[in-house]
Design a protein around this motif. Structure first.
Motif, PDB file in Angstrom:
ATOM      1  N   PRO A  88      22.483  95.942  73.715  1.00 49.64           N
ATOM      2  CA  PRO A  88      23.593  96.267  74.615  1.00 49.64           C
ATOM      3  C   PRO A  88      24.142  95.010  75.287  1.00 49.64           C
ATOM      4  O   PRO A  88      23.396  94.102  75.665  1.00 49.64           O
ATOM      5  N   GLU A  89      25.456  94.963  75.416  1.00 53.56           N
ATOM      6  CA  GLU A  89      26.095  93.784  75.989  1.00 53.56           C
ATOM      7  C   GLU A  89      25.916  93.723  77.503  1.00 53.56           C
ATOM      8  O   GLU A  89      25.736  94.738  78.172  1.00 53.56           O
ATOM      9  N   LYS A  90      25.983  92.503  78.032  1.00 56.29           N
ATOM     10  CA  LYS A  90      26.026  92.320  79.474  1.00 56.29           C
ATOM     11  C   LYS A  90      27.472  92.543  79.915  1.00 56.29           C
ATOM     12  O   LYS A  90      28.372  91.801  79.517  1.00 56.29           O
ATOM     13  N   LEU A  91      27.683  93.584  80.708  1.00 61.27           N
ATOM     14  CA  LEU A  91      29.041  93.966  81.077  1.00 61.27           C
ATOM     15  C   LEU A  91      29.338  93.648  82.534  1.00 61.27           C
ATOM     16  O   LEU A  91      28.432  93.580  83.373  1.00 61.27           O
ATOM     17  N   LEU A  92      30.621  93.463  82.812  1.00 66.59           N
ATOM     18  CA  LEU A  92      31.081  93.309  84.190  1.00 66.59           C
ATOM     19  C   LEU A  92      31.453  94.679  84.744  1.00 66.59           C
ATOM     20  O   LEU A  92      32.058  95.492  84.045  1.00 66.59           O
ATOM     21  N   GLU A  93      31.107  94.934  85.998  1.00 62.59           N
ATOM     22  CA  GLU A  93      31.546  96.166  86.629  1.00 62.59           C
ATOM     23  C   GLU A  93      33.062  96.130  86.787  1.00 62.59           C
ATOM     24  O   GLU A  93      33.642  95.047  86.996  1.00 62.59           O
ATOM     25  N   PRO A  94      33.735  97.277  86.712  1.00 61.68           N
ATOM     26  CA  PRO A  94      35.196  97.275  86.841  1.00 61.68           C
ATOM     27  C   PRO A  94      35.685  96.772  88.199  1.00 61.68           C
ATOM     28  O   PRO A  94      36.840  96.366  88.327  1.00 61.68           O
ATOM     29  N   THR A  95      34.797  96.789  89.203  1.00 58.32           N
ATOM     30  CA  THR A  95      35.163  96.276  90.524  1.00 58.32           C
ATOM     31  C   THR A  95      35.026  94.757  90.625  1.00 58.32           C
ATOM     32  O   THR A  95      35.472  94.163  91.608  1.00 58.32           O
ATOM     33  N   ASP A  96      34.427  94.125  89.611  1.00 58.18           N
ATOM     34  CA  ASP A  96      34.258  92.673  89.600  1.00 58.18           C
ATOM     35  C   ASP A  96      35.633  92.013  89.436  1.00 58.18           C
ATOM     36  O   ASP A  96      36.433  92.412  88.584  1.00 58.18           O
ATOM     37  N   GLN A  97      35.913  90.998  90.225  1.00 56.66           N
ATOM     38  CA  GLN A  97      37.204  90.315  90.149  1.00 56.66           C
ATOM     39  C   GLN A  97      37.468  89.739  88.758  1.00 56.66           C
ATOM     40  O   GLN A  97      38.619  89.674  88.304  1.00 56.66           O
ATOM     41  N   ARG A  98      36.413  89.324  88.063  1.00 53.34           N
ATOM     42  CA  ARG A  98      36.583  88.775  86.720  1.00 53.34           C
ATOM     43  C   ARG A  98      37.049  89.864  85.756  1.00 53.34           C
ATOM     44  O   ARG A  98      37.877  89.609  84.869  1.00 53.34           O
ATOM     45  N   ALA A  99      36.521  91.078  85.931  1.00 50.32           N
ATOM     46  CA  ALA A  99      36.949  92.189  85.073  1.00 50.32           C
ATOM     47  C   ALA A  99      38.409  92.519  85.324  1.00 50.32           C
ATOM     48  O   ALA A  99      39.181  92.757  84.382  1.00 50.32           O
ATOM     49  N   ARG A 100      38.812  92.528  86.596  1.00 46.92           N
ATOM     50  CA  ARG A 100      40.213  92.821  86.905  1.00 46.92           C
ATOM     51  C   ARG A 100      41.134  91.726  86.368  1.00 46.92           C
ATOM     52  O   ARG A 100      42.239  92.009  85.888  1.00 46.92           O
ATOM     53  N   ALA A 101      40.682  90.477  86.418  1.00 52.78           N
ATOM     54  CA  ALA A 101      41.494  89.378  85.880  1.00 52.78           C
ATOM     55  C   ALA A 101      41.696  89.536  84.370  1.00 52.78           C
ATOM     56  O   ALA A 101      42.782  89.269  83.845  1.00 52.78           O
ATOM     57  N   LEU A 102      40.648  89.970  83.658  1.00 53.85           N
ATOM     58  CA  LEU A 102      40.770  90.190  82.222  1.00 53.85           C
ATOM     59  C   LEU A 102      41.746  91.328  81.923  1.00 53.85           C
ATOM     60  O   LEU A 102      42.571  91.244  81.011  1.00 53.85           O
ATOM     61  N   LEU A 103      41.652  92.412  82.709  1.00 52.04           N
ATOM     62  CA  LEU A 103      42.588  93.531  82.537  1.00 52.04           C
ATOM     63  C   LEU A 103      44.018  93.085  82.820  1.00 52.04           C
ATOM     64  O   LEU A 103      44.947  93.397  82.051  1.00 52.04           O
ATOM     65  N   ASP A 104      44.202  92.338  83.902  1.00 49.76           N
ATOM     66  CA  ASP A 104      45.546  91.857  84.248  1.00 49.76           C
ATOM     67  C   ASP A 104      46.114  90.970  83.138  1.00 49.76           C
ATOM     68  O   ASP A 104      47.307  91.040  82.816  1.00 49.76           O
ATOM     69  N   GLY A 105      45.258  90.132  82.558  1.00 47.42           N
ATOM     70  CA  GLY A 105      45.708  89.268  81.470  1.00 47.42           C
ATOM     71  C   GLY A 105      46.107  90.065  80.248  1.00 47.42           C
ATOM     72  O   GLY A 105      47.101  89.753  79.577  1.00 47.42           O
ATOM     73  N   TYR A 106      45.340  91.097  79.937  1.00 45.33           N
ATOM     74  CA  TYR A 106      45.664  91.953  78.790  1.00 45.33           C
ATOM     75  C   TYR A 106      46.986  92.677  79.027  1.00 45.33           C
ATOM     76  O   TYR A 106      47.840  92.732  78.127  1.00 45.33           O
ATOM     77  N   ILE A 107      47.165  93.213  80.227  1.00 46.65           N
ATOM     78  CA  ILE A 107      48.416  93.903  80.558  1.00 46.65           C
ATOM     79  C   ILE A 107      49.602  92.942  80.462  1.00 46.65           C
ATOM     80  O   ILE A 107      50.650  93.273  79.894  1.00 46.65           O
ATOM     81  N   ALA A 108      49.433  91.744  80.987  1.00 48.36           N
ATOM     82  CA  ALA A 108      50.519  90.757  80.957  1.00 48.36           C
ATOM     83  C   ALA A 108      50.914  90.405  79.526  1.00 48.36           C
ATOM     84  O   ALA A 108      52.103  90.231  79.214  1.00 48.36           O
ATOM     85  N   ALA A 109      49.925  90.305  78.632  1.00 49.70           N
ATOM     86  CA  ALA A 109      50.215  89.982  77.235  1.00 49.70           C
ATOM     87  C   ALA A 109      51.153  91.015  76.621  1.00 49.70           C
ATOM     88  O   ALA A 109      52.082  90.675  75.883  1.00 49.70           O
ATOM     89  N   PHE A 110      50.926  92.275  76.935  1.00 51.32           N
ATOM     90  CA  PHE A 110      51.777  93.335  76.387  1.00 51.32           C
ATOM     91  C   PHE A 110      53.128  93.378  77.079  1.00 51.32           C
ATOM     92  O   PHE A 110      54.172  93.461  76.414  1.00 51.32           O
ATOM     93  N   GLU A 111      53.126  93.323  78.392  1.00 52.61           N
ATOM     94  CA  GLU A 111      54.395  93.477  79.099  1.00 52.61           C
ATOM     95  C   GLU A 111      55.330  92.290  78.843  1.00 52.61           C
ATOM     96  O   GLU A 111      56.553  92.436  78.880  1.00 52.61           O
ATOM     97  N   ARG A 112      54.753  91.119  78.563  1.00 52.44           N
ATOM     98  CA  ARG A 112      55.569  89.937  78.255  1.00 52.44           C
ATOM     99  C   ARG A 112      55.718  89.703  76.757  1.00 52.44           C
ATOM    100  O   ARG A 112      56.411  88.765  76.339  1.00 52.44           O
ATOM    101  N   SER A 113      55.030  90.525  75.957  1.00 54.94           N
ATOM    102  CA  SER A 113      55.001  90.327  74.501  1.00 54.94           C
ATOM    103  C   SER A 113      54.591  88.895  74.169  1.00 54.94           C
ATOM    104  O   SER A 113      55.247  88.185  73.406  1.00 54.94           O
ATOM    105  N   ASP A 114      53.473  88.472  74.733  1.00 55.37           N
ATOM    106  CA  ASP A 114      53.013  87.089  74.608  1.00 55.37           C
ATOM    107  C   ASP A 114      51.590  87.078  74.058  1.00 55.37           C
ATOM    108  O   ASP A 114      50.620  87.250  74.804  1.00 55.37           O
ATOM    109  N   ALA A 115      51.473  86.899  72.753  1.00 56.45           N
ATOM    110  CA  ALA A 115      50.163  86.921  72.117  1.00 56.45           C
ATOM    111  C   ALA A 115      49.261  85.790  72.593  1.00 56.45           C
ATOM    112  O   ALA A 115      48.033  85.897  72.534  1.00 56.45           O
ATOM    113  N   SER A 116      49.847  84.686  73.065  1.00 55.82           N
ATOM    114  CA  SER A 116      49.018  83.563  73.516  1.00 55.82           C
ATOM    115  C   SER A 116      48.156  83.959  74.714  1.00 55.82           C
ATOM    116  O   SER A 116      47.085  83.382  74.923  1.00 55.82           O
ATOM    117  N   LEU A 117      48.618  84.931  75.495  1.00 58.95           N
ATOM    118  CA  LEU A 117      47.818  85.389  76.636  1.00 58.95           C
ATOM    119  C   LEU A 117      46.561  86.121  76.174  1.00 58.95           C
ATOM    120  O   LEU A 117      45.550  86.126  76.879  1.00 58.95           O
TER     121      LEU A 117
END
Length: 329
Positions: A197-226
């Motif tokens: 089993p992988e070592k996971l970040l809790e969804p309340t962890d700031q690092r987890a939220r940063a990863l989610l925000d980055g994923y959302i930004a990639a789609f909303e900006r249509s920017d695969a580099s993100l």
């Protein structure tokens, strides 16, 4: 014939209602569908009400309800196919470059996500919340579906809910020896499905939220580099109802960039949580320039990036999470 006094509905509600959310989580672990779980909990409470006058406190109210709920689930599973994710059907796609192919309608029963708001402990106890999250991770739910139904029930009752072997045997109407044997086989099978089993970040962890925000930004900006910045090199990508899934960051980004991202503004995502993981409600712009419900995406965040993306391409799920079917610009 023994007669029982008419049951007191108010007393029944007081004694049983506080277990509804945990019973919903239990039924979801058993069947892999939030909507099916909701129906099974309703059936559990209907059966409990019908037999409440004869309950007489021979067991705790909680174990009595779990007995009913578990057996309701086992009966339902006799006539249903197991729910799976694309990665549970075959290995990652390695054929010629093409858009992922959807599976024929009705051919597969897909696993569904569970909104965290449906089962959040009412008392907000931090320890209880963490345990609940861990036992509802999408990968675990997917693995559980590959166990025979009774083994699945044994493992959940013993390992997640921490009923004793004797209590579990009582719930399932069998012997403690059968419970111990079933648990051993279930553990061995789970180890085969997810040996480390992988070592996971809790969804309340700031690092987890940063990863989610980055994923959302990639789609909303249509920017695969993100996506390069948030995905692990060994990341996987799967989406229902598509049978193909991808392994490796390069392949994931290629598929998304070539066939999915589109133009800036085509996508809108709203952060949420599901199965104890960061998630997003997904909207896609249609030909009438309206952002329509598209589905839900769940991420697996780790200290080194997102390791798994699971998209549920089902617009009806958006309402399940309490969001509208369209957004006003």
């Amino acid at each position: 014939m023994t007669s029982h006094p008419a049951p007191d509905r108010d007393q029944f509600t007081v004694e049983t209602e506080r277990f509804r959310r945990e019973l919903l989580a239990h039924c979801y672990r058993m069947v892999g569908s939030a909507h099916d779980a909701e129906d099974l909990v309703q059936e559990t409470y209907l059966r409990a009400w019908r037999s409440y006058s004869g309950f007489e406190g021979r067991a705790s109210i909680r174990s009595w309800l779990y007995t009913i709920a578990t057996n309701v689930c086992l009966k339902a599973l006799q006539r249903r196919r197991i729910r799976v994710l694309p990665s549970g059907l075959a290995g990652p796609y390695d054929g010629p470059d093409r858009a992922p192919s959807p599976v024929a309608a009705g051919e597969v029963s897909w696993l569904e996500p569970l909104p965290d708001t449906w089962i959040a402990p009412l008392d907000g106890d931090p320890a209880a919340i963490v345990v609940e999250r861990e036992s509802l991770r999408l990968a675990l739910i997917a693995s559980l579906q590959h166990l025979p139904a009774r083994q699945r029930a044994i493992l959940i009752l013993r390992e997640v809910l921490e009923f004793s072997a004797a209590e579990t045997a009582e719930i399932l109407g069998t012997t403690t020896a059968a419970i111990k044997s079933g648990l051993q086989r279930a553990r061995a099978r789970l180890d085969e499905l997810e040996p480390e089993p992988e070592k996971l970040l809790e969804p309340t962890d700031q690092r987890a939220r940063a990863l989610l925000d980055g994923y959302i930004a990639a789609f909303e900006r249509s920017d695969a580099s993100l996506l390069e910045q948030v995905l692990r090199i060994d990341a996987t990508l799967e989406a229902t109802p598509f049978g193909d899934w991808q392994s490796g960051r390069a392949m994931c980004i290629h598929i998304l960039d070539t066939y999915v991202l589109g133009a800036p503004g085509d996508w809108r995502m709203i952060a949420t949580t599901a199965n104890g993981q960061p998630a997003a409600i997904v909207y896609h712009r249609d030909t009438a320039d309206t952002l329509r419900a598209d589905g839900v995406v769940l991420l697996v965040p780790t200290p080194t990036g997102i390791s798994r993306i699971t998209k549920f391409h089902n617009p009806a799920l958006v309402a399940t999470f309490g969001f509208p079917d369209a957004l006003v610009r």
